[in-house]
Design an enzyme around this catalytic site. Structure first.
Site, PDB file in Angstrom:
ATOM      1  N   HIS A 158      23.702   6.440 -29.385  1.00 58.73           N
ATOM      2  CA  HIS A 158      24.059   5.384 -30.325  1.00 58.73           C
ATOM      3  C   HIS A 158      25.531   5.410 -30.720  1.00 58.73           C
ATOM      4  CE1 HIS A 158      19.911   3.908 -31.311  1.00 58.73           C
ATOM      5  NE2 HIS A 158      19.621   5.066 -30.746  1.00 58.73           N
ATOM      6  N   ASP A 366      33.360   3.266 -33.287  1.00 61.68           N
ATOM      7  CA  ASP A 366      31.941   3.059 -33.586  1.00 61.68           C
ATOM      8  C   ASP A 366      31.203   2.715 -32.293  1.00 61.68           C
ATOM      9  OD1 ASP A 366      29.897   3.101 -35.439  1.00 61.68           O
ATOM     10  OD2 ASP A 366      30.857   1.668 -36.778  1.00 61.68           O
TER      11      ASP A 366
END
Length: 470
Positions: A158, A366
């Site tokens: 992720h 991110d």
């Protein structure tokens, strides 16, 4: 079709999957309900050795079994607080300066992964498909394989996967990549992350990459793929509209007294670029005096990993910056930055997004950043806000209707805020339509279903009757 076994560091409770849970919980629970199966992982509790060594606690919800275990204090400190979050997290987010490596913590990380894998084996059936999530569990498949499990096992990361020269800062980098090669399918958020893994394999592991995604390394074969995690945009839009007349929204609107609203929501983490964001907002007020008293930044930053020193420091830094900027520009009836260090229900956030003119999402790095996607989905299509988004968020590759910024360029971010605040309605609507089309094309269901389809199509490692586990 066999059951689905989902393994993640934390397991959402049945109540959370129906309420305030985020993308991962919503996505995997939907797949579990369809196929039946088990969601296995840490309960979030630190327990005694006696409790930890008991069997997993089981809770049934329809066709889904929630199986959780507690961690001892030593395991929590070494596996979770130590190697996972003091070594892997900073390095994978390109913050080598904040990383710490200790051999004992790495040994604990591998020990806990092996222990968890052993616990899971007792719950497995021969045709189960196993889907492992995130950086806490990189060695999980290797531990399963060492105990004879030959089921199909996939892994989804992720967070970003760092370029090889960054990954080399972790002393056991080769062992980690060797562990990843025990999976049948590796999923990444972006093509950049996938390429970084391929580069490591070819440059440092004497491996090969063929046909775009076929990898051979450490004597093993696997596939890689790019799977962009998403949201269900129409569900979010309905939710935001449904709650826009609730009291918390009315209170906010009344307190703003007609001022423009910039919304930011992040976990309190140094990867999110929070201090840089505050300083760019300060520059907006400094360079454009007409906005003083006329625009408010609301930053919601729930605390996280509060027992890790680097997180204590980012909280102190952010509180200092908010106080300094507010001291400089506040009036008797005006506070430029409203900094809220607390958790809010997801449905409240969606309705607050809908009321704002700008969504300000500027991480330094991110994996994807679902807040950016949620902000877009929550907007009123007749009068949408503008997303100002970091080029270092995975979502930037999809949301071409956003104003893209470099979070290291404070003036550039302040100029983007100025542009967003002045943007005509027609352009805001056009950008919103572009972003919504991207969200619908790659929604949460597409992410989940495409990964599982590809995992189920992988040839079994052993050709025995049905594969399974020994």
């Amino acid at each position: 079709m066999g059951r689905l076994i989902v393994v993640s560091n934390r397991v959402a409770t049945p109540t959370e999957t129906k309420g305030s849970a985020g993308g991962l919980a919503v996505g995997v629970f939907g797949a579990l309900k369809d196929a039946g199966g088990v969601w296995f992982g840490w309960s979030g509790d630190v327990v005694s050795e006696t409790v930890a060594n008991a069997g997993p606690a089981l809770e049934q919800d329809g066709a889904v079994t929630f199986a959780t275990v507690g961690l001892t204090r030593k395991d929590y400190d070494q596996y979770y607080r130590g190697f996972s979050n003091a070594t892997l997290w900073p390095v994978f987010h390109y913050r080598n300066d904040l990383a710490r490596y200790e051999r004992e913590e790495y040994a604990g990380y591998r020990r806990v992964n092996a222990w968890l894998a052993h616990k899971l084996i007792k719950l497995l059936e021969p045709d189960d498909v196993i889907w492992i999530h995130d950086y806490h569990l990189i060695p999980f498949a290797e531990a399963l394989r060492s105990e004879g499990v030959t089921n199909r096992i996939g892994f989804f990361l992720h967070i970003p996967f760092p370029a090889p020269q960054i990954l080399l800062n972790i002393p056991p980098h080769e062992e980690l990549v060797k562990s990843l090669s025990c999976y049948d399918l590796l999923g990444f958020q972006t093509a950049t992350d996938q390429q970084a893994f391929h580069d490591y394999v070819t440059r440092h592991a004497r491996g090969t990459v063929s046909n775009g995604n076929q990898v051979e390394a450490f004597g093993r074969k696997l596939r890689t793929g790019v799977y962009r995690i998403g949201v269900f945009p129409d569900e979010i839009a309905d939710q935001a509209k449904r709650y826009e007349s609730r009291q918390h929204v009315l209170d906010l609107k009344q307190s703003l007294e007609g001022r423009k609203l910039i919304m930011s929501v992040d976990r309190l983490d140094y990867s999110k670029g929070l201090v840089e964001r505050f300083r760019s907002f300060e520059l907006l007020l400094e360079r454009s005096p007409e906005w003083r008293g006329n625009v408010t930044l609301v930053q919601i930053a729930p605390p996280t990993r509060s027992d890790v020193a680097t997180y204590q420091k980012i909280r102190q830094d952010l509180e200092y910056e908010a106080g300094r900027i507010n001291g400089r520009y506040s009036g008797l009836d005006y506070t430029p930055i409203r900094y809220l260090n607390q958790q809010y229900d997801r449905w409240k956030l969606m309705s607050l997004f809908r009321e704002s003119q700008i969504g300000f999402v500027t991480p330094l790095h991110d994996g994807m950043n679902l807040v950016a996607k949620e902000y877009v989905a929550a907007q009123n299509p007749d009068d949408p806000g503008v997303l100002v988004l970091s080029i270092f968020a995975g979502a930037a590759a999809e949301l071409s209707g956003a104003l893209l910024v470099n979070p290291h360029d404070a003036i550039g971010m302040s100029e983007a805020l100025q542009q967003a605040l002045q943007m005509p309605l027609a352009e805001r609507q056009r950008r919103h339509e572009i972003n919504m089309a991207a969200l619908r094309k790659n929604d949460l269901g597409v992410w989940r279903d495409s990964f599982l389809r590809d995992l189920r199509s992988v040839p079994l490692r052993n050709t025995g009757e049905g594969g399974g586990h020994k």
